[in-house]
Structure formats: structure tokens, C-alpha cells
Design a protein around this motif. Structure first.
Motif: not given
Ligand code: ADP
Ligand code: MG
Length: 767
Positions: A523-524, A526, A573-574, A577-578, A580, A662
């Protein structure tokens, strides 16, 4: 044994184009549905023709355009997964023309979590079953094979060095004396949980994608077989159940005549047709009665899937069809093929076997307990061998027995087999001595007949040694027999393990160190890293490449912005993020619920202590009335527990979704890097041959050195920018970089690009 014909299903790919006339009828009375195509009589064939108008095909079920992945899994894959968990082999294969949805059905779509196909859903289902069924111990292994042009490749190669299919480990077929097929060089990886199994699936798919070039179009021309090997055992039992589930994405079934390609592609097209042609031959042979020879050996795919076709397996076929008007012929031919397949009868066996190692352990334990039982009954502890003293006493007893002239006399040895056996061998020795001592019977002298030399052992001693030798010989032959049997059993077990037993399992550790990044680190990361200029377009682990020149970095940014997948990548990606954030919130809720339960439990305990103390003070041992406060607390605890459980369940499901997203993202990034690499090399090649006049008006481009051998990244970037300027001046829309790499290779794509009217960078400016 379960006898069953191959189950056939049809799935219609959703389309927005004009469709042919077709209808799906679900038959309520008889289980099954019918797919019908109505093909109008072709006027070009003349007014009088016998061409059929309606084509009807019967399937177990037909899934129309709106069917979703979950329905497909529930109706098709779940029953097969259940029988695999029960110890039967299973196969699901998708058959249909390119673009009809085979990969979508078997593996899933590359964009959304809800689009995940049969493989990830089955993995999820199987591991869920493992954790819920405590009556058995389960383990699973995975292998992933691609067959292209009759060669097999191991897709689970963790080295990440393959930029072409040929770089992957080559898998070959071997047949043992029992005609069992073994696949040499195919790795079978153990996977302890769903996440590890998914990582393997994505590793294979990434290798599959990277190895594909526009020239080989491996995804449409190869067969991919994802296999889950399941092993189960009840605790304490030495019986193992081993089964395997093949999930097969076959090559496109379109005919060579229609593809109309030439040169190298024709050879390849012939190949797929050849291998699907052999599949057809096998199926025809199987569906005909009284055929003794089935031509499995003609192709690698039919050899590998031998058990799935007319053997020990429960097999299901999904015919994927496109109802676009221009595809109606292919769709009818797919359905016809399915009707043949439906005639094949398989006989699935429960794959049980004894584990030799476990059997030995169990027998040893049994011997030990019998010895203990014997010691208890006889009151004496026995060793395996008789002691010196016991042997001596026996010899005296036997001697006395033989010498006693009384015919009624008995030799009382007690219930001890060791003594009985030893006495028999003593008696035998005596009889043989007597026989040979009689002489003149032509028998060769035994060692006891040879006169003893001074200092050599006495005849009794020789006899004793001979007896011991004889006993040892017997023991050795018994042991050798046992060993042979065990070896045979082990070989049988190994053969049954699977077709794939000869692979060399790679350690998960090495795989993980190269592919599977921890969730957080994935995740990091990016930002996509620009691939280094190494000639290979790979890969996941090479994300932190050497420092890149500004020109290349800038080019990558532009390329990424215009790439067809960039929207999906950004969306995912969005979404990630959501998800997570949701997971974090759910995690907090779970923790809160847990602390509330603990707090309520404390309160309950306090209350109970108080009531008990009060009871003692009042002299009442048991309260007559139930305590309403206590009851309320119990109810609250139950409620909190329920909420904890459901939130935890949601969190678990979310975790699976996050992991899947992911992996999708990771694969999209690898694809982006691969495409960039291809495009960048083309641009630099183009710069070598560029016409300075074409760029003269482009401003900054005038500084580009258009001659000389060595181009820097900055040169290439300046060149790209100059061409972009030129395009914008001529009023054209932004160039579509991603098309460029496909242009020279596929005539159909060139047509599509031209027809869509979008100006193509490379075609329109520098040619
Ligand atoms: P094949 O493997 O048979 O060549 P694909 O599975 O790659 O075909 O499908 C071709 C395209 O159609 C892909 O973009 C895929 O995502 C899409 N597709 C196929 N089936 C479906 C479906 N049932 N729903 C949505 N999209 C689909
Ligand atoms: Mg495909």
C-alpha cells in the motif's frame, strides 16, 4: 465410485452490440435449460436452400448476459469444490472463442473485486472449509501450468526474470510403467492460507502477462491449468485422501480459416487448432461406444487432462459464447462441441490411500501395547530375543524330550512363541544331523560333518551358530519383504499424489521474499516506479530500480497519464484507500466491542459476588428469585458478543477484498511498466531515424541531436516533447501512447485504431 457424465453449462458474454437472435429457456420440469439461435436463411445462398434456421442446444444451465460471478461460482464451482474436499478429483474447463469470457469466468476481471472469478472464489471457499471443519487436518498445494505450442511452462516461477515465455522453466511430460503421467519441472507450492494461494495465482498471472508479446498472444493461444491439490486426514488415522482440482482456461477455439493470419502466426494458430483438434478427437473417441483406444497422447493438454476426460474425475465444462451477430457461427460450433462433451461418462473414485510412514508408527504402537498386555497376562517382561540362559535351558529340555523313550512325554514350553520356534529349529538341526550322519544318501556334508580341526569350534557351537544364522536369515528375508512392500506402497502413494508429483517444490520463503510484499508495504508504494532500461519489462520486485534520469521519469509520467489502465489504477487506489479507512473503523469497532464485553463480564462477576455475600449475610444459600440486574447484564453480553462476531466477520471479508485489490493494482502497475518499456525502446529507435525537417517547427526539438550514435534519455524525451508540440499545433488530440506498441503487430488493432478516429502518435507524425 461416482459415475457421472461431464456437466455442461453455457455462459453468454454481455454485449452492447447487435446480437444475433437467440433465446434462453429454463426448463422447470426437467432440470436444465436450452439455448437457441435463430439464423435467418441467407439470401445469398439462393432462394432454395436447406440451411437450418434454428439451432437448439441443451445445457445443465444457461447463464444469460446478466449473470454475475457469484451465481456462476455457486452453481458451477461450488459443487465441484465440495466433491474435491470430499476426496474426489474435479475439473472445470472453459471453452469458447477468444473474447467470449473464458479468462473472465475462470480467473476474473482485472478491475473490480466483485469480478473475481472461479479460482479466487474457490480458494476462498476451500480455505474457509479448512478452518471450519475441525474433524480433519487439511493441506493444499498449488501449481500453475501454461501450455503454448505443445510446450509446458511453470507459471509459478518466483525468479521474476521471465520476459518471454521461453524464460520460464520448461515442463515436460513423463509416463511411468503404470502409465501415470508425471510433469517434470512443474513446481507444486504449498500454501497455508488464502492469502498465500492468492499470491501464487497473481504471481502466475503476472508471469503469464509479462511473457505475452503481441507476437505470441499467449493468452489466446495457450491453455492455462491452475491446480489445487488437497490432502486431508482424520486425526490419528493413517488413511489419507488426496484430490486435485484443475481449473482450466483453454485456448481460443476459433478456427484458423476465420482468423486468416499469415506467417508465424499461422503456425501458432495451427498449433492451437491442432491441440484443440486433439481434444476434440479424444472427446469424440470417448463419446463413441466400444472405442478401445483413446488418443490422449497426441497432445500435452489431453495427456495432462487425461483423468478429467473419461477418467477418475468429476468434470464440468463452461461453454462461453458471444452472441454478437458476427460471432454466431463460432457460438454454434462451441455449443455443438459441448453437446459431444456431455456424452462422456466419468467414474470418479474416492482417492484414499494409506500413508506408509503413519502405518508403521501405528503398527509399532500396536506392538508395544500388545507387549504390555502380554507382560500383564504372563506376569513376565519379555525381550525380543531369548536370553543365553533361556536358550541353554531349552536345549536341555529338548535333549531330555528326545532322549526320553516314553511316547507319552510332552515338551512343555508354555505360551511363548520364541521358545516354540527355537525348539523347532533345535529339533530340525538334530534330524538333519541324524540324516547326514547316516551317510551314503548322497547329500553334501553339513558343517557338522566336517571333522573339527584342533582349536576350531566344537560341533555344538557350530550348530548353535548355524541356528542363529538361520534365524537371522529368516528375519532378514522377512524384513526385506516388508521393506519391499513399504517401498511399493510409497511408490503407489507418490503416483497417486498427482500428475504433478515430479515437480520440485520451491520453498514458499524464497517465493515470498521475491513477490509477496506485506500488505502495508504494498500500500505504501503508492507511486509506480519507472522500469529500468534492462531489456526485461519486469517486475514486482524490481520496483526500486536505479536512479532514473529526469527525461525518463518525465516520459513515464506522461505515459502513465495517457495509459488505458491509468483510470482503473487510480480508481482502485482510491477504493483501496477507502477500504483501508473502513477496515480501520471496523477494527476500532471490534476492539470497542471486545472491551465492552470484558467490562460487562467484570460487572457481572462483581454483581454475583455481592449477591452471594448478601445471601450469606441473610442466611439464604440460594436466591429464590432470579436477579434482574444479572439477567440484564447477561443479555447485554450476548448482544455485544453478537455485534463483535458480525463486525469481525465483516472485517475478515474486507481483508480479503483489500488483499485482492492490492494484487490487482500490483498487476496493473507491472503491465504499465512493461508497456512503458516497450514504448520507450520504440521511441529511442524512432529518434535514430527521425526526419529533422518534420520537427523543425516544433521549437525545443531543434536542440535534439538527430545524428550520432548515443542518445541520452533526455534526448529521447525532448524528441517525444517535440512531437507532442507538433501534434498540438496541428490541432490533434493528445496522442494515445499505448496503442503504439501494438500497432505494427496486429492488423485488427490497426484497423480498430484507425476506425476510432483517434490520431495515433506514431502513425500520423513520423512515418
Ligand atoms: P477470453 O479469455 O475468452 O478470450 P476474456 O475473458 O478475456 O475472454 O473476455 C474478453 C473481455 O470481455 C474482457 O475485457 C473481459 O473483462 C470482458 N468480459 C468477458 N465476460 C464478461 C462478463 N461476463 N461480464 C463483464 N465483462 C466480461
Ligand atoms: Mg483469455
Amino acid at each position: 465410485m461416482v459415475k457421472q457424465t461431464i456437466q455442461i453449462f453455457a455462459r453468454i458474454r454481455p454485449t452492447k452490440k447487435t446480437t444475433s437472435v437467440y433465446s434462453v429457456d429454463d426448463d422447470e420440469e426437467k432440470a436444465g435449460s436450452t439455448l437457441e439461435f435463430v439464423v435467418p436463411r441467407d439470401l445469398a445462398d439462393g432462394f432454395i436452400n436447406n440451411k437450418k434456421e434454428s439451432y437448439r442446444f441443451r445445457f445443465q444451465k444457461v447463464f444469460d448476459q446478466e449473470a454475475n460471478q457469484d451465481e456462476i461460482f455457486e452453481a458451477i464451482a461450488k459443487p465441484v469444490a465440495d466433491s474435491v474436499l470430499g476426496g474426489y478429483n474435479g475439473t472445470i474447463f472453459a471453452y469458447g472463442q477468444t473474447g467470449s469470457g473464458k479468462t473472465f469466468t475462470i480467473t476474473g476481471g482485472a478491475e473490480r473485486y466483485s469480478d473475481r472469478g472461479i479460482i479466487p472464489r474457490t480458494l476462498s471457499y476451500i480455505y474457509q472449509h479448512f478452518s471450519q471443519d475441525s474433524s480433519k487436518m487439511y493441506s493444499a498445494h498449488i501449481s500453475y501450468l501454461e501450455i503454448y505450442n505443445e510446450d509446458g511452462y511453470d507459471l509459478l516461477d518466483p525468479r521474476h526474470e521471465a520476459s518471454r515465455l521461453e524464460d520460464l522453466p520448461k515442463v515436460t511430460i513423463m509416463e511411468d510403467e503404470n502409465q501415470n503421467i508425471h510433469l517434470k519441472n512443474l513446481s507444486i507450492q504449498q500454501s497455508a492460507n488464502e492469502e498465500e494461494a492468492l499470491n501464487l495465482l497473481f504471481l502466475g498471472d503476472t508471469n503469464r502477462m509479462i511473457a505475452e508479446t503481441p507476437m505470441n498472444q499467449a493468452s489466446t493461444r495457450s491453455h492455462c491449468i491452475f491446480t489445487i491439490h488437497v490432502c486431508s486426514r482424520e486425526p490419528g488415522s493413517s488413511t489419507l485422501r488426496r484430490s486435485k482440482l484443475h481449473l482450466v482456461d483453454l485456448a481460443g477455439s476459433e478456427r484458423v480459416g476465420k482468423t486468416g493470419v499469415g506467417g508465424q502466426l499461422l503456425t501458432e494458430a495451427k498449433y492451437i487448432n491442432l491441440s484443440l483438434h486433439f481434444l476434440e478427437q479424444v472427446i469424440i473417441a470417448l463419446s463413441e461406444k466400444n472405442r478401445s483406444h483413446i488418443p490422449y497422447r497426441n497432445s500435452m493438454m489431453t495427456s495432462v487432462l487425461r483423468d478429467s476426460l473419461g477418467g477418475n474425475c468429476m468434470t464440468t465444462m463452461i461453454a462461453t459464447v458471444s452472441v454478437d451477430k458476427r460471432n454466431v457461427d463460432e457460438s454454434i460450433s462451441t455449443c455443438r462441441f459441448a453437446q459431444r462433451v456431455a456424452l462422456i461418462r466419468n467414474e470418479a473414485l474416492l482417492n484414499e490411500e494409506l500413508d506408509p510412514a503413519l502405518l508403521i508408527i501405528r503398527l509399532k504402537r500396536e506392538i508395544q501395547s500388545l507387549k504390555e498386555e502380554l507382560a500383564m497376562v504372563t506376569g513376565e517382561q519379555r525381550e525380543d530375543q531369548l536370553t543365553e540362559e533361556e536358550i541353554h535351558n531349552l536345549e536341555e529340555q529338548v535333549q531330555k524330550f528326545v532322549e526320553d523313550p516314553d511316547p507319552e512325554v510332552t515338551l512343555d514350553l508354555g505360551p511363548d512363541m520364541r521358545k516354540i520356534h527355537h525348539s523347532f529349529s533345535l529339533l530340525k538341526g538334530m534330524v538333519r544331523d541324524k540324516l547326514s550322519g547316516g551317510g551314503g544318501d548322497g547329500e553334501p556334508p553339513t558343517p557338522s560333518d566336517i571333522p573339527s580341526k584342533p582349536g576350531s569350534p566344537q560341533p555344538e557351537e557350530v550348530k548353535k551358530l548355524r541356528d542363529i544364522l538361520q534365524q537371522r536369515d529368516n528375519e532378514i528375508s522377512v524384513l526385506v519383504n516388508m521393506l519391499k512392500k513399504e517401498k511399493k506402497k510409497a511408490q503407489d502413494a507418490a503416483a497417486q499424489l498427482a500428475v504433478f508429483i515430479n515437480g520440485q517444490p520451491q520453498s514458499w520463503h524464497s517465493l515470498q521474499s521475491s513477490t509477496a510484499m506485506p500488505a502495508e508495504s504494498r500500500m505504501s508504494q503508492d507511486k509506480e516506479a519507472v522500469p529500468c532500461d534492462s531489456g526485461t519489462s519486469n517486475a514486482l520486485h524490481r520496483r526500486q530500480g536505479p536512479e532514473l534520469s529526469m527525461g525518463r521519469q518525465e516520459a513515464f509520467e506522461i505515459f502513465r497519464r495517457d495509459h488505458e489502465d491509468s483510470v482503473t489504477i487510480d480508481d482502485n487506489k482510491a477504493l483501496l484507500k477507502q477500504r483501508f479507512a473502513e477496515a480501520k473503523a471496523l477494527g476500532e469497532q471490534v476492539n470497542d466491542a471486545r472491551s465492552r464485553v470484558n467490562e460487562l463480564k467484570l460487572q457481572l462477576e462483581r454483581r454475583r459476588r455481592q449477591t452471594a455475600a448478601q445471601g450469606l449475610a441473610d442466611g439464604i444459600a440460594e436466591p429464590v428469585e432470579p436477579d434482574p440486574v444479572e439477567e440484564r447484564l447477561c443479555e447485554q453480553i450476548e448482544e455485544e458478543k453478537k455485534s463483535y462476531k458480525s463486525t469481525f466477520g465483516r472485517l475478515k471479508a474486507l481483508k480479503t477484498e483489500i488483499e485482492h485489490l492490492q494484487l490487482l493494482l500490483e498487476r496493473a502497475k507491472v503491465k504499465l511498466q512493461r508497456d512503458f518499456q516497450e514504448w520507450w525502446s520504440q521511441e529511442s529507435a524512432r529518434l535514430q531515424t527521425a526526419d529533422p525537417r518534420a520537427l523543425a517547427t516544433a521549437g525545443p526539438s531543434s536542440s535534439i541531436p538527430l545524428t550520432g550514435d548515443k542518445r541520452t534519455d533526455a534526448d529521447i524525451m525532448a524528441f517525444v516533447r517535440a512531437r507532442q508540440n507538433l501534434l498540438s499545433r496541428t490541432g490533434r488530440a493528445r496522442p494515445q501512447f499505448y496503442i503504439s506498441s501494438r500497432l505494427q503487430c496486429s492488423p485488427s488493432i490497426t484497423q480498430t485504431a484507425g476506425a476510432s478516429g483517434s490520431p495515433c502518435f506514431l502513425m500520423s507524425v513520423i512515418t
